[in-house]
Design a protein around this motif. Structure first.
Motif, PDB file in Angstrom:
ATOM      1  N   UNK A  39       0.830  -1.205   0.000  1.00 22.93           N
ATOM      2  CA  UNK A  39       0.000   0.000   0.000  1.00 22.93           C
ATOM      3  C   UNK A  39       0.869   1.261   0.000  1.00 22.93           C
ATOM      4  N   UNK A  40       1.501   1.491  -1.097  1.00 24.80           N
ATOM      5  CA  UNK A  40       2.405   2.626  -1.281  1.00 24.80           C
ATOM      6  C   UNK A  40       1.860   3.517  -2.402  1.00 24.80           C
ATOM      7  N   UNK A  41       2.693   4.419  -2.903  1.00 22.90           N
ATOM      8  CA  UNK A  41       2.258   5.252  -4.025  1.00 22.90           C
ATOM      9  C   UNK A  41       3.482   5.818  -4.727  1.00 22.90           C
ATOM     10  N   UNK A  42       3.274   6.848  -5.543  1.00 24.74           N
ATOM     11  CA  UNK A  42       4.366   7.399  -6.334  1.00 24.74           C
ATOM     12  C   UNK A  42       5.500   7.948  -5.473  1.00 24.74           C
ATOM     13  N   UNK A  43       5.237   8.267  -4.216  1.00 18.58           N
ATOM     14  CA  UNK A  43       6.271   8.845  -3.366  1.00 18.58           C
ATOM     15  C   UNK A  43       7.360   7.851  -2.987  1.00 18.58           C
ATOM     16  N   UNK A  44       7.163   6.572  -3.302  1.00 19.23           N
ATOM     17  CA  UNK A  44       8.268   5.626  -3.159  1.00 19.23           C
ATOM     18  C   UNK A  44       9.448   6.040  -4.023  1.00 19.23           C
ATOM     19  N   UNK A  45       9.182   6.859  -5.048  1.00 14.70           N
ATOM     20  CA  UNK A  45      10.221   7.301  -5.973  1.00 14.70           C
ATOM     21  C   UNK A  45      10.520   8.793  -5.837  1.00 14.70           C
ATOM     22  N   UNK A  46      10.170   9.381  -4.712  1.00 18.95           N
ATOM     23  CA  UNK A  46      10.353  10.822  -4.533  1.00 18.95           C
ATOM     24  C   UNK A  46      11.814  11.235  -4.516  1.00 18.95           C
ATOM     25  N   UNK A  47      12.715  10.325  -4.185  1.00 20.12           N
ATOM     26  CA  UNK A  47      14.150  10.603  -4.256  1.00 20.12           C
ATOM     27  C   UNK A  47      14.754  10.074  -5.555  1.00 20.12           C
ATOM     28  N   UNK A  48      14.272   8.916  -6.007  1.00 17.22           N
ATOM     29  CA  UNK A  48      14.834   8.276  -7.199  1.00 17.22           C
ATOM     30  C   UNK A  48      14.558   9.093  -8.455  1.00 17.22           C
ATOM     31  N   UNK A  49      13.301   9.484  -8.660  1.00 16.84           N
ATOM     32  CA  UNK A  49      12.909  10.124  -9.919  1.00 16.84           C
ATOM     33  C   UNK A  49      13.641  11.447 -10.173  1.00 16.84           C
ATOM     34  N   UNK A  50      13.698  12.376  -9.202  1.00 15.62           N
ATOM     35  CA  UNK A  50      14.412  13.627  -9.477  1.00 15.62           C
ATOM     36  C   UNK A  50      15.891  13.411  -9.775  1.00 15.62           C
ATOM     37  N   UNK A  51      16.510  12.461  -9.096  1.00 16.19           N
ATOM     38  CA  UNK A  51      17.929  12.191  -9.344  1.00 16.19           C
ATOM     39  C   UNK A  51      18.144  11.654 -10.751  1.00 16.19           C
ATOM     40  N   UNK A  52      17.266  10.756 -11.194  1.00 17.66           N
ATOM     41  CA  UNK A  52      17.378  10.238 -12.554  1.00 17.66           C
ATOM     42  C   UNK A  52      17.100  11.339 -13.577  1.00 17.66           C
ATOM     43  N   UNK A  53      16.098  12.178 -13.294  1.00 18.22           N
ATOM     44  CA  UNK A  53      15.803  13.288 -14.191  1.00 18.22           C
ATOM     45  C   UNK A  53      16.989  14.225 -14.333  1.00 18.22           C
TER      46      UNK A  53
END
Length: 303
Positions: A39-53
């Motif tokens: 039961x998670x959401x997009x915030x599991x990637x709140x650190x990963x996504x900006x770094x990859x971007x």
């Protein structure tokens, strides 16, 4: 202190859904699709996504059906949580965004969807990063009993098989999710703001129906949609995954998960496995973002 915002969240019609998603990084960057779990959401990637971007990737992080701002376009659409439906959602979102192929990565439900896309539509999957490895299942296999200790770890699946469980999840959704977070990641010291930021995404009008159907379908207690029968027949053969793949596993994953040695042979292309130490639990991209980022970059360069 409030957890930082992650977004903005855009909306786009894709298949049977109007999907809420985050789009980070240059439009012409190497596409990466990151899929969250339950039961998670997009915030599991709140650190990963900006770094990859910031590294030049175009990163798409969608709310799965039943989460966040994702909604069905029709009030009469089946609130279906079966594995092939969620994978088709990914393909239809990529189509809507004009993305031909992407590095696809995920954990929990998201890893299963990523596995299905890689297995059935390999040309759409440049590379795969999968937490807990090969997670494609089928109803016949799920009908086989497990040893008692393994069955115990799936207690919520049996709870959801009952109407009491459905009512209980609807009534105590946040308490339920926090319990799963704590048991699946016993060493992760998340604060209230971090939990509440994701828990807000569970307040979706379709959430309970999707979750209950997902687990009941696995046990053969709820039917799937006929439109997906052909896909499920293919998945029932446990098809190999041929695309370049990195699998990850944390040393403190308290959720049910297979041993890495049990699934290594399912990945018949270029393949690597990484075991992470230091108390890393089930929500690996949020608990160990640097390792997840490294895996994305490495998988995309495997030749």
């Amino acid at each position: 202190m409030d957890a930082p915002a992650f977004g903005p969240v855009h909306q786009i019609d894709a298949g049977v859904l109007n999907v809420g998603y985050v789009d980070i990084g240059p439009a012409n960057g190497q596409p990466v699709v990151l899929l969250h779990g339950w039961p998670y959401d997009i915030h599991s990637y709140a650190d990963v996504a900006p770094a990859l971007g910031a590294s030049g990737y175009r990163v798409i992080v969608p709310h799965l059906r039943g989460f966040g701002t994702t909604r069905f376009l029709s009030d009469t659409a089946t609130r279906n949580g079966q594995q092939s439906a969620l994978a088709v959602d990914t393909i239809e979102l990529m189509d809507a965004l004009g993305i031909e192929s992407a590095i696809i990565a995920g954990f929990d439900w998201g890893a299963r969807s990523a596995n299905v896309v890689a297995a059935l539509w390999p040309r759409r999957c440049t590379a795969l990063v999968s937490v807990s490895g090969y997670l494609i299942g089928n109803q016949a296999a799920n009908a086989e009993p497990l040893p008692p200790s393994a069955e115990l770890s799936w207690w919520y699946q049996f709870y959801f098989a009952t109407e009491r469980g459905k009512a209980g999840y609807a009534k105590y959704r946040d308490d339920f999710a926090k319990l799963i977070w704590r048991t699946a990641s016993p060493s992760w010291s998340f604060d209230d703001a971090t939990f509440e930021r994701s828990a807000a995404s569970l307040d979706n009008p379709d959430h309970v129906d999707i979750v209950i159907h997902n687990y009941r379908w696995r046990l053969g207690l709820a039917p799937g949609e006929p439109r997906y029968d052909g896909l499920e027949q293919q998945l029932a053969t446990s098809p190999p995954i041929t695309v370049p793949t990195i699998t990850l596993e944390g040393d403190a994953n308290g959720a049910p998960h297979p041993d890495p040695g049990a699934y290594a042979k399912k990945f018949t292309g270029q393949y690597k496995h990484r075991s992470l130490s230091g108390g890393v639990g089930h929500n690996l991209p949020q608990e160990a973002p640097e390792s997840f980022i490294e895996a994305i970059k490495e998988a995309g360069n495997i030749r």
